[in-house]
Motif scaffolding. Structure first.
Motif, PDB file in Angstrom:
ATOM      1  N   LEU A   1       0.863  -1.175   0.000  1.00 40.75           N
ATOM      2  CA  LEU A   1       0.000   0.000   0.000  1.00 40.75           C
ATOM      3  C   LEU A   1       0.899   1.225   0.000  1.00 40.75           C
ATOM      4  CD1 LEU A   1      -2.435  -1.173   2.818  1.00 40.75           C
ATOM      5  CD2 LEU A   1      -2.910  -1.181   0.366  1.00 40.75           C
ATOM      6  N   ASP A   2       0.474   2.272  -0.705  1.00 37.63           N
ATOM      7  CA  ASP A   2       1.237   3.518  -0.654  1.00 37.63           C
ATOM      8  C   ASP A   2       0.676   4.403   0.459  1.00 37.63           C
ATOM      9  OD1 ASP A   2      -1.046   4.836  -1.673  1.00 37.63           O
ATOM     10  OD2 ASP A   2      -0.246   4.917  -3.708  1.00 37.63           O
ATOM     11  N   GLU A   3       1.190   5.627   0.564  1.00 41.80           N
ATOM     12  CA  GLU A   3       0.766   6.534   1.646  1.00 41.80           C
ATOM     13  C   GLU A   3      -0.685   6.982   1.508  1.00 41.80           C
ATOM     14  OE1 GLU A   3       2.938   8.941  -1.502  1.00 41.80           O
ATOM     15  OE2 GLU A   3       3.140   6.980  -0.572  1.00 41.80           O
ATOM     16  N   ASN A   4      -1.300   6.730   0.361  1.00 41.47           N
ATOM     17  CA  ASN A   4      -2.726   7.049   0.155  1.00 41.47           C
ATOM     18  C   ASN A   4      -3.602   5.807   0.313  1.00 41.47           C
ATOM     19  OD1 ASN A   4      -2.227   9.819  -0.540  1.00 41.47           O
ATOM     20  ND2 ASN A   4      -1.415   9.056  -2.482  1.00 41.47           N
ATOM     21  N   TRP A   5      -3.012   4.726   0.822  1.00 39.56           N
ATOM     22  CA  TRP A   5      -3.691   3.443   1.048  1.00 39.56           C
ATOM     23  C   TRP A   5      -4.144   2.786  -0.251  1.00 39.56           C
ATOM     24  CZ3 TRP A   5      -2.768   1.346   5.580  1.00 39.56           C
ATOM     25  CH2 TRP A   5      -2.451   2.198   6.645  1.00 39.56           C
ATOM     26  N   GLU A   6      -3.485   3.126  -1.355  1.00 36.55           N
ATOM     27  CA  GLU A   6      -3.780   2.475  -2.627  1.00 36.55           C
ATOM     28  C   GLU A   6      -2.861   1.277  -2.786  1.00 36.55           C
ATOM     29  OE1 GLU A   6      -3.661   5.299  -5.861  1.00 36.55           O
ATOM     30  OE2 GLU A   6      -4.905   6.722  -4.736  1.00 36.55           O
ATOM     31  N   GLU A   7      -3.439   0.150  -3.230  1.00 33.47           N
ATOM     32  CA  GLU A   7      -2.663  -1.081  -3.365  1.00 33.47           C
ATOM     33  C   GLU A   7      -1.934  -1.123  -4.704  1.00 33.47           C
ATOM     34  OE1 GLU A   7      -3.598  -5.764  -3.719  1.00 33.47           O
ATOM     35  OE2 GLU A   7      -4.362  -4.806  -1.891  1.00 33.47           O
ATOM     36  N   HIS A   8      -0.701  -1.635  -4.668  1.00 33.26           N
ATOM     37  CA  HIS A   8       0.125  -1.801  -5.858  1.00 33.26           C
ATOM     38  C   HIS A   8       0.744  -3.193  -5.829  1.00 33.26           C
ATOM     39  CE1 HIS A   8       0.225   2.606  -6.605  1.00 33.26           C
ATOM     40  NE2 HIS A   8       0.186   2.668  -5.286  1.00 33.26           N
ATOM     41  N   GLU A   9       0.972  -3.737  -7.002  1.00 32.71           N
ATOM     42  CA  GLU A   9       1.767  -4.952  -7.147  1.00 32.71           C
ATOM     43  C   GLU A   9       2.732  -4.667  -8.282  1.00 32.71           C
ATOM     44  OE1 GLU A   9       0.925  -9.417  -8.539  1.00 32.71           O
ATOM     45  OE2 GLU A   9      -0.143  -8.855  -6.689  1.00 32.71           O
ATOM     46  N   GLU A  10       4.026  -4.638  -7.957  1.00 33.96           N
ATOM     47  CA  GLU A  10       5.020  -4.220  -8.933  1.00 33.96           C
ATOM     48  C   GLU A  10       6.226  -5.145  -8.930  1.00 33.96           C
ATOM     49  OE1 GLU A  10       5.666   0.204  -9.520  1.00 33.96           O
ATOM     50  OE2 GLU A  10       4.867   0.199  -7.478  1.00 33.96           O
ATOM     51  N   VAL A  11       6.947  -5.110 -10.043  1.00 32.35           N
ATOM     52  CA  VAL A  11       8.203  -5.832 -10.184  1.00 32.35           C
ATOM     53  C   VAL A  11       9.320  -4.789 -10.247  1.00 32.35           C
ATOM     54  CG1 VAL A  11       9.568  -7.333 -11.685  1.00 32.35           C
ATOM     55  CG2 VAL A  11       7.109  -7.766 -11.369  1.00 32.35           C
ATOM     56  N   PHE A  12      10.378  -5.023  -9.490  1.00 35.30           N
ATOM     57  CA  PHE A  12      11.546  -4.132  -9.471  1.00 35.30           C
ATOM     58  C   PHE A  12      12.785  -4.962  -9.754  1.00 35.30           C
ATOM     59  CE2 PHE A  12       8.418  -2.118  -6.724  1.00 35.30           C
ATOM     60  CZ  PHE A  12       8.440  -0.812  -7.162  1.00 35.30           C
ATOM     61  N   ASP A  13      13.745  -4.344 -10.465  1.00 33.13           N
ATOM     62  CA  ASP A  13      14.974  -5.030 -10.849  1.00 33.13           C
ATOM     63  C   ASP A  13      16.197  -4.299 -10.313  1.00 33.13           C
ATOM     64  OD1 ASP A  13      13.880  -7.041 -12.764  1.00 33.13           O
ATOM     65  OD2 ASP A  13      13.248  -5.263 -13.847  1.00 33.13           O
ATOM     66  N   GLY A  14      17.311  -5.028 -10.294  1.00 31.02           N
ATOM     67  CA  GLY A  14      18.618  -4.446 -10.011  1.00 31.02           C
ATOM     68  C   GLY A  14      18.726  -3.794  -8.649  1.00 31.02           C
ATOM     69  N   VAL A  15      19.276  -2.585  -8.630  1.00 33.75           N
ATOM     70  CA  VAL A  15      19.517  -1.887  -7.372  1.00 33.75           C
ATOM     71  C   VAL A  15      18.196  -1.551  -6.674  1.00 33.75           C
ATOM     72  CG1 VAL A  15      20.570   0.153  -6.302  1.00 33.75           C
ATOM     73  CG2 VAL A  15      21.749  -1.023  -8.153  1.00 33.75           C
ATOM     74  N   LYS A  16      17.149  -1.252  -7.428  1.00 32.18           N
ATOM     75  CA  LYS A  16      15.834  -1.004  -6.820  1.00 32.18           C
ATOM     76  C   LYS A  16      15.386  -2.235  -6.038  1.00 32.18           C
ATOM     77  CE  LYS A  16      14.137   2.267 -10.287  1.00 32.18           C
ATOM     78  NZ  LYS A  16      13.125   2.522 -11.314  1.00 32.18           N
ATOM     79  N   ALA A  17      15.522  -3.412  -6.649  1.00 31.22           N
ATOM     80  CA  ALA A  17      15.144  -4.659  -5.974  1.00 31.22           C
ATOM     81  C   ALA A  17      15.974  -4.849  -4.709  1.00 31.22           C
ATOM     82  CB  ALA A  17      15.330  -5.847  -6.915  1.00 31.22           C
ATOM     83  N   ARG A  18      17.255  -4.538  -4.794  1.00 30.23           N
ATOM     84  CA  ARG A  18      18.149  -4.715  -3.649  1.00 30.23           C
ATOM     85  C   ARG A  18      17.748  -3.801  -2.482  1.00 30.23           C
ATOM     86  NH1 ARG A  18      22.840  -7.069  -2.517  1.00 30.23           N
ATOM     87  NH2 ARG A  18      22.947  -7.860  -4.621  1.00 30.23           N
TER      88      ARG A  18
END
Length: 185
Positions: free
Chosen positions: A117-134
């Motif tokens: 959930l983000d700061e607005n309580w909205e749900e997300h499902e995301e894929v992150f790669d590389g340094v972001k994933a780390r």
């Protein structure tokens, strides 16, 4: 408000954090305070336990990093659930605001899929790669009660034992406020 960063050795860093119920806390203020605290300490990620709050929340901002595609990587993760970690592990040097002056090469998978959930309580499902994933994996570990040093070999942990003990006792020089477990009243 800038919180002191909780140092290695504090039990809050070893607890699995609890979910945040909508309306139970002033989330906007907490998120703003966490970003302010993180920026003050020159970090790129900060989790609830690192400010003494055993809550499933972390904030990230990869803008200060010189990595490609990090300019838009400023996010809040509330009650995140790691769905998948994929790929062959790769080494990268990590550090932690709660464990200052120690940097070690840690192996992690290069891709994550996470629901949050983000700061607005909205749900997300995301894929992150590389340094972001780390960065996400490092901060997610914090809300699970895991520290980056837990990923080290027993031999490397033994080599760091005296440094970690010194950090828990407050024998460290940092430019940000810290809360040390052995200095509590």
């Amino acid at each position: 408000m800038i919180y002191p960063i909780v140092a290695y050795g504090d039990p809050v860093l070893r607890k699995r954090a609890v979910d945040i119920e909508k309306g139970s806390i002033e989330i906007t203020q907490l998120v703003n305070d966490m970003f302010e605290t993180m920026y003050n300490a020159h970090g790129v990620g900060l989790a609830g336990p690192q400010i003494g709050k055993s809550l499933r929340i972390f904030v990230v901002d990869g803008t200060p990093m010189e990595e490609e595609n990090m300019q838009d990587f400023k996010k809040t993760f509330i009650n995140p659930v790691m769905i998948e970690e994929n790929g062959n592990e790769w080494p990268f040097e990590e550090g932690c605001l709660s464990i200052p002056d120690i940097r070690q090469e840690i192996n992690r998978k290069p891709q994550v899929k996470i629901r949050y959930l983000d700061e607005n309580w909205e749900e997300h499902e995301e894929v992150f790669d590389g340094v972001k994933a780390r960065i996400i994996q490092h901060e997610y570990d914090h809300i699970e009660g895991v520290l980056f040093t837990d990923h080290l070999s027993p031999f490397k942990k033994r080599l760091l034992k005296s440094k970690l003990t010194n950090i828990s006792k407050g024998n460290v020089n940092v430019e940000y406020r810290m809360a040390f477990p052995t200095r509590k009243k």
